[in-house]
Enzyme design. Structure first.
Site, PDB file in Angstrom:
ATOM      1  N   CYS A 108       0.846  -1.205   0.000  1.00  0.00           N
ATOM      2  CA  CYS A 108       0.000   0.000   0.000  1.00  0.00           C
ATOM      3  C   CYS A 108       0.874   1.246   0.000  1.00  0.00           C
ATOM      4  O   CYS A 108       1.452   1.577  -1.026  1.00  0.00           O
ATOM      5  CB  CYS A 108      -0.995  -0.013   1.154  1.00  0.00           C
ATOM      6  SG  CYS A 108      -0.308  -0.539   2.742  1.00  0.00           S
ATOM      7  N   SER A 109       0.995   1.942   1.114  1.00  0.00           N
ATOM      8  CA  SER A 109       1.676   3.241   1.070  1.00  0.00           C
ATOM      9  C   SER A 109       2.375   3.574   2.383  1.00  0.00           C
ATOM     10  O   SER A 109       2.553   4.727   2.698  1.00  0.00           O
ATOM     11  CB  SER A 109       0.649   4.330   0.763  1.00  0.00           C
ATOM     12  OG  SER A 109      -0.364   4.315   1.767  1.00  0.00           O
ATOM     13  N   CYS A 110       2.769   2.548   3.156  1.00  0.00           N
ATOM     14  CA  CYS A 110       3.311   2.821   4.487  1.00  0.00           C
ATOM     15  C   CYS A 110       4.658   3.542   4.426  1.00  0.00           C
ATOM     16  O   CYS A 110       5.529   3.200   3.635  1.00  0.00           O
ATOM     17  CB  CYS A 110       3.503   1.513   5.245  1.00  0.00           C
ATOM     18  SG  CYS A 110       1.975   0.571   5.420  1.00  0.00           S
TER      19      CYS A 110
HETATM   20 FE   LIG Z   1       1.612   0.245   3.172  1.00  0.00          FE
END
Ligand SMILES: [Fe+2]
Length: 197
Positions: A108-110
């Protein structure tokens, strides 16, 4: 016969956000307060200047650099910086002439957002997440970072509880600068590893 709903375009994002907010409010959850608080955190507290201060300290204080590389979470606390509880580990990756580190979250976008700031839009793109793992040298070149062929590239995939930041190399021209001056040149891209300074 198709359900009439299937043929409708989704409502504009503002309308959907307002509907969600109303649903929370109706159940006694203070969505508006949360949004205000979050907006303040994003613009005033979760800023890349935090990470830039950490990098500048590491460049000027070798003992701090060692502590930072050993345990990022504890070391940044010395500068008054914190991570959310679920960011259990902050792993700091030191760039050298021989090794270049770059981070991604393939799922995702961590990011360690309280330290390096929120992820840029391209960091969330499926294309970056998929390609930087398989063809990192090419992706970095496309982003303007053409590394020497003999530089090893290490790609680090973020997880929910392990967050990364890259410790860039200090440019030789900045030897002797103050911590504040040094922090001014450290960018979010450099702490993700898609740029060198
Ligand atoms: Fe993520």
């Amino acid at each position: 016969m198709a359900d009439r709903h299937d043929e409708q375009a989704p409502a504009p994002v503002e309308k959907r956000a307002a509907a969600l907010e109303a649903a929370f409010e109706a159940r006694g959850m203070k969505a508006a307060d949360f949004i205000d608080d979050h907006a303040r955190l994003v613009t005033e507290e979760w800023v890349p200047r935090n990470g830039a201060r950490v990098v500048a300290r590491a460049w000027t204080d070798p003992a701090f650099r060692q502590r930072l590389l050993a345990n990022g979470r504890d070391a940044v606390a010395e500068l008054g910086l914190t991570l959310p509880p679920h960011h259990r580990h902050l792993v700091v990756l030191e760039n050298t002439e021989a090794v270049h580190n770059v981070i991604v979250c393939t799922q995702c976008s961590c990011t360690a957002y309280s330290i390096i700031g929120l992820p840029p839009d391209w960091y969330k793109d499926f294309e970056y997440r998929a390609r930087v793992v398989r063809e990192s040298r090419t992706v970095l070149r496309e982003m303007g970072l053409d590394l020497p062929a003999d530089t090893e590239i290490r790609v680090w995939d973020t997880s929910a509880d392990t967050r990364y930041m890259v410790l860039p190399q200090q440019p030789p021209r900045t030897r002797g600068w103050s911590e504040d001056q040094l922090a001014d040149i450290v960018t979010k891209d450099a702490m993700i590893g898609v740029a060198r300074l």
